[in-house]
Design a protein around this motif. Structure first.
Motif, PDB file in Angstrom:
ATOM      1  N   PHE B  35       0.828  -1.199   0.000  1.00 38.62           N
ATOM      2  CA  PHE B  35       0.000   0.000   0.000  1.00 38.62           C
ATOM      3  C   PHE B  35       0.867   1.254   0.000  1.00 38.62           C
ATOM      4  CE2 PHE B  35      -3.697  -2.454   1.418  1.00 38.62           C
ATOM      5  CZ  PHE B  35      -3.099  -3.504   2.095  1.00 38.62           C
ATOM      6  N   TYR B  37       0.100   5.103   1.528  1.00 42.40           N
ATOM      7  CA  TYR B  37      -0.800   5.956   2.279  1.00 42.40           C
ATOM      8  C   TYR B  37      -0.272   7.388   2.226  1.00 42.40           C
ATOM      9  CZ  TYR B  37      -3.416   2.125   4.464  1.00 42.40           C
ATOM     10  OH  TYR B  37      -4.219   1.045   4.683  1.00 42.40           O
ATOM     11  N   MET B  45      -4.584   9.840   7.972  1.00 37.68           N
ATOM     12  CA  MET B  45      -3.970   9.043   6.920  1.00 37.68           C
ATOM     13  C   MET B  45      -5.043   8.501   5.984  1.00 37.68           C
ATOM     14  SD  MET B  45      -0.620   7.260   7.105  1.00 37.68           S
ATOM     15  CE  MET B  45      -0.648   6.769   8.783  1.00 37.68           C
ATOM     16  N   PHE B  91       3.527   7.151   3.069  1.00 39.16           N
ATOM     17  CA  PHE B  91       4.019   5.943   3.734  1.00 39.16           C
ATOM     18  C   PHE B  91       3.726   4.720   2.887  1.00 39.16           C
ATOM     19  CE2 PHE B  91       5.248   7.697   7.758  1.00 39.16           C
ATOM     20  CZ  PHE B  91       4.414   8.786   7.947  1.00 39.16           C
ATOM     21  N   LYS B 100      -1.955  -7.418  10.776  1.00 40.80           N
ATOM     22  CA  LYS B 100      -0.834  -6.579  11.183  1.00 40.80           C
ATOM     23  C   LYS B 100      -0.260  -5.911   9.943  1.00 40.80           C
ATOM     24  CE  LYS B 100       3.231  -7.048  14.160  1.00 40.80           C
ATOM     25  NZ  LYS B 100       3.941  -8.001  15.041  1.00 40.80           N
ATOM     26  N   PHE B 101      -0.110  -4.596  10.028  1.00 42.81           N
ATOM     27  CA  PHE B 101       0.433  -3.835   8.906  1.00 42.81           C
ATOM     28  C   PHE B 101       1.783  -3.266   9.316  1.00 42.81           C
ATOM     29  CE2 PHE B 101      -3.133  -3.238   5.835  1.00 42.81           C
ATOM     30  CZ  PHE B 101      -4.099  -3.955   6.515  1.00 42.81           C
ATOM     31  N   PHE B 103       4.683  -0.422   8.350  1.00 43.80           N
ATOM     32  CA  PHE B 103       4.838   0.847   7.642  1.00 43.80           C
ATOM     33  C   PHE B 103       6.314   1.227   7.545  1.00 43.80           C
ATOM     34  CE2 PHE B 103       0.612   2.802   7.156  1.00 43.80           C
ATOM     35  CZ  PHE B 103      -0.157   1.910   7.882  1.00 43.80           C
ATOM     36  N   GLY B 104       6.649   1.936   6.462  1.00 40.16           N
ATOM     37  CA  GLY B 104       7.970   2.529   6.341  1.00 40.16           C
ATOM     38  C   GLY B 104       8.024   3.823   7.135  1.00 40.16           C
ATOM     39  N   SER B 105       9.179   4.463   7.098  1.00 36.84           N
ATOM     40  CA  SER B 105       9.386   5.677   7.887  1.00 36.84           C
ATOM     41  C   SER B 105       8.862   6.931   7.200  1.00 36.84           C
ATOM     42  CB  SER B 105      10.872   5.849   8.210  1.00 36.84           C
ATOM     43  OG  SER B 105      11.624   5.859   6.998  1.00 36.84           O
TER      44      SER B 105
END
Lengths: 114, 113
Positions: B35, B37, B45, B91, B100-101, B103-105
């Motif tokens: 994904f 976002y 978000m 993101f 559970k997802f 996410f990058g920074s």
């Protein structure tokens, strides 16, 4: 309809105090997630509910963190004996049945521990 | 576990131009979802685009498209005809079970008029 709402939007707590953060998901949404977002970082998964069942709590950083969703709608994230490292934005998201990939996020609660 | 890496903390693009945001991920799962976002300054978000790993065709949503390279574990977002309203944090995220997802920074996108 209304989106995901969270309250309070801002919370200042003294170190050692307990706090409770509320999430009102979109009506009828089965899945509910809590995330912790530190300043300048991406959201970090805390916990996941399907209806009232907490199916994954592997992201809760310590036993001071506790989440519940007793009737499968509103959820509360409680943090006991807050520490400075708990300062972050806490995001809630919900998803409908059949579209689990579609997370709808709330505006978040910014917690500052002094 | 899955990891998501965004190596560009900040990017800038001129209005009406095209920009590409990078994302790499690591997973041992054969089936997963990716994904992008968008998080505007108001912090709510919203989902921009998603890609199912089993689909070879790259996803497209209006001005937003992805370049999904499964072997390279790369998932970049291309924004065409950039608009001022595209300015936000972006993101990249992944999940394999929807419980559970990851996410990058994030990448902060600036759009210059």
């Amino acid at each position: 309809g209304a989106g995901v709402s969270q309250s309070p939007r801002y919370k200042v707590a003294k170190r050692g105090q307990d706090v409770a953060l509320r999430c009102d998901p979109i009506s009828g949404h089965v899945s509910l997630f809590w995330y912790q977002q530190a300043l300048g970082q991406g959201p970090e998964f805390l916990t996941y509910f399907q209806n009232e069942a907490q199916l994954d709590k592997s992201g809760l950083p310590s036993d001071r963190f506790f989440a519940e969703r007793p009737e499968g709608s509103v959820s509360t994230l409680k943090i006991q004996r807050t520490q400075q490292e708990d300062s972050a934005v806490y995001l809630c998201a919900s998803s409908p049945m059949g579209a689990y990939y579609e997370q709808y996020f709330g505006p978040g609660t910014r917690l500052t521990v002094t | 576990a899955q990891t998501v890496t965004q190596s560009q903390p900040e990017m800038s693009v001129q209005e009406a131009e095209t920009v590409t945001l990078s994302c790499t991920y690591d997973t041992s799962e054969s089936d997963y979802y990716l994904f992008w976002y968008k998080q505007p300054p108001s912090r709510q978000m919203i989902l921009v685009i998603r890609q199912e790993a089993y689909k070879q065709q790259n996803a497209t949503e209006n001005r937003f498209s992805v370049n999904f390279q499964k072997a390279a574990k790369s998932f970049s977002l291309k924004i065409s005809d950039s608009q001022l309203g595209d300015a936000a944090m972006y993101f990249c995220a992944s999940t394999y079970n929807f419980n559970k997802f990851y996410f990058g920074s994030g990448t902060k996108l600036n759009v210059k008029p």
